[in-house]
Enzyme design. Sequence first.
Site, short mmCIF file in Angstrom:
data_model
loop_
_atom_site.label_atom_id
_atom_site.label_comp_id
_atom_site.label_asym_id
_atom_site.label_seq_id
_atom_site.Cartn_x
_atom_site.Cartn_y
_atom_site.Cartn_z
N GLY A 13 0.82 -1.22 0.00
CA GLY A 13 0.00 0.00 0.00
C GLY A 13 0.85 1.27 0.00
N ARG A 14 0.18 2.40 -0.11
CA ARG A 14 0.88 3.70 -0.12
C ARG A 14 1.72 3.86 1.15
NH1 ARG A 14 -4.00 5.01 -2.85
NH2 ARG A 14 -5.08 4.66 -0.90
N ALA A 117 -4.08 7.23 14.85
CA ALA A 117 -4.71 7.60 13.57
C ALA A 117 -3.78 8.50 12.77
CB ALA A 117 -6.02 8.30 13.83
N ASN A 118 -2.78 9.05 13.44
CA ASN A 118 -1.83 9.93 12.76
C ASN A 118 -0.49 9.76 13.44
OD1 ASN A 118 -0.30 12.24 11.96
ND2 ASN A 118 -2.21 13.14 11.23
N HIS A 150 -8.29 15.07 2.34
CA HIS A 150 -7.44 13.92 1.99
C HIS A 150 -7.62 13.57 0.51
CE1 HIS A 150 -7.27 13.25 6.40
NE2 HIS A 150 -6.09 12.70 6.12
N LYS A 154 -9.08 7.86 0.04
CA LYS A 154 -9.29 7.63 1.49
C LYS A 154 -10.73 7.21 1.73
CE LYS A 154 -8.53 9.41 6.10
NZ LYS A 154 -7.86 8.20 6.58
N THR A 161 -7.76 11.20 12.30
CA THR A 161 -7.06 12.34 12.91
C THR A 161 -8.06 13.42 13.31
OG1 THR A 161 -5.18 11.87 11.51
CG2 THR A 161 -5.25 14.05 12.51
P1 NAD Z 1 -3.68 1.47 0.58
O1 NAD Z 1 -5.03 1.09 0.07
O2 NAD Z 1 -2.71 2.13 -0.34
O3 NAD Z 1 -2.96 0.17 1.19
C1 NAD Z 1 -3.64 -0.80 1.96
C2 NAD Z 1 -2.78 -2.05 2.06
O4 NAD Z 1 -3.45 -2.97 2.92
C3 NAD Z 1 -2.54 -2.77 0.73
O5 NAD Z 1 -1.23 -3.31 0.74
C4 NAD Z 1 -3.55 -3.91 0.78
O6 NAD Z 1 -3.15 -5.05 0.01
C5 NAD Z 1 -3.51 -4.24 2.29
N1 NAD Z 1 -4.71 -4.96 2.71
C6 NAD Z 1 -6.01 -4.56 2.59
N2 NAD Z 1 -6.82 -5.55 3.01
C7 NAD Z 1 -6.00 -6.59 3.38
C8 NAD Z 1 -6.22 -7.90 3.89
N3 NAD Z 1 -7.45 -8.37 4.05
N4 NAD Z 1 -5.14 -8.69 4.16
C9 NAD Z 1 -3.89 -8.23 3.97
N5 NAD Z 1 -3.62 -6.99 3.49
C10 NAD Z 1 -4.66 -6.20 3.20
O7 NAD Z 1 -3.97 2.39 1.84
P2 NAD Z 1 -2.98 3.45 2.57
O8 NAD Z 1 -3.21 4.82 2.01
O9 NAD Z 1 -1.59 2.90 2.63
O10 NAD Z 1 -3.64 3.49 4.03
C11 NAD Z 1 -3.73 2.32 4.82
C12 NAD Z 1 -4.38 2.69 6.16
O11 NAD Z 1 -3.52 3.59 6.88
C13 NAD Z 1 -5.73 3.42 6.06
O12 NAD Z 1 -6.56 3.00 7.11
C14 NAD Z 1 -5.35 4.89 6.21
O13 NAD Z 1 -6.41 5.70 6.68
C15 NAD Z 1 -4.25 4.75 7.26
N6 NAD Z 1 -3.31 5.89 7.33
C16 NAD Z 1 -2.84 6.18 8.56
C17 NAD Z 1 -1.89 7.19 8.71
C18 NAD Z 1 -1.33 7.46 10.08
O14 NAD Z 1 -0.54 8.39 10.25
N7 NAD Z 1 -1.67 6.65 11.08
C19 NAD Z 1 -1.43 7.90 7.59
C20 NAD Z 1 -1.93 7.57 6.34
C21 NAD Z 1 -2.87 6.54 6.22
#
Ligand code: NAD
Length: 243
Positions: A13-14, A117-118, A150, A154, A161
């Site tokens: 993922g990202r 969350a952040n 965002h 998203k 956050t």
């Molecule tokens: P994304 O969609 O780019 O990546 C998600 C990843 O999770 C992918 O690799 C996908 O294959 C994997 N995934 C999804 N379902 C799965 C499953 N059942 N089994 C195994 N892997 C699975 O999303 P993203 O932008 O990287 O964001 C991921 C999460 O992180 C979101 O909930 C987002 O809100 C959160 N986030 C948090 C922060 C923070 O600072 N805490 C910052 C950005 C994003």
Amino acid sequence: MTITVVGIIGYTGRMGQAIARSIESHPTAALCGGVTRKQTLSEQHENSPLIVTDNPEELFPHCDVIVDFSHPTVTPMFARIAAQHGKAFLSGTTGLEEEGYAVLKEVAEKIPVLHAANTSLSLAVTRRLVRQAAALLKDLDYDISILDKHHRWKKDAPSGTALTLGQSALEGNEGTHEPTYASIRSGAIVGEHDVLFSGAGETINIQHTVTDRKVFARGAVQAAVWLAAQKPGFYAMDDVLGV
Ligand code: NAD
């Protein structure tokens, strides 16, 4: 020097990729691999020196800490598996239901768990400013409005956050003014939050803007290294920063 070995859930993922890059430049963290969905696995992963798999049982035994940025429906399951293996579990996944948080708290009796969350390190400072402003305005006539912006992919709104910032405002004003929320999902915006305190003819705006995912990734890696050395318990970014 102790090296903390990290495994990433949501590896493709990202955020997963940003965290993998951040670990490369961290002096005391090493990446052993990641978990992702079967349909995102490729030949490149098979040939990688890392363990990239859809099966957490293949990865978790090799890690000191599991870092989860995946999907709220699967985070509780991965937390339970981390607990079975006695591994620290950091989750940055947002949009968790109450039952999801309950699972994180339950497994925190066995392993160190941190949910944020952040994971930006400066958000802790922003939260403190919001708490302070809300406390100072507690007895005055004003509204608290929280706007999050965002990228178009998203899924959850308001953002985790935004809800955290709302919680900080409520801690500051002891519940006298409930915040309202608004969300914009557009283009590739990484993450912007505005907390507006608006009275008659004037507004205070406390703003936190992230322009590069590296910021979340760096904070997540710092927190993961810290978490791996803690006793079982439920922790927050404030604990990592000592604020
Ligand atoms: P994304 O969609 O780019 O990546 C998600 C990843 O999770 C992918 O690799 C996908 O294959 C994997 N995934 C999804 N379902 C799965 C499953 N059942 N089994 C195994 N892997 C699975 O999303 P993203 O932008 O990287 O964001 C991921 C999460 O992180 C979101 O909930 C987002 O809100 C959160 N986030 C948090 C922060 C923070 O600072 N805490 C910052 C950005 C994003």
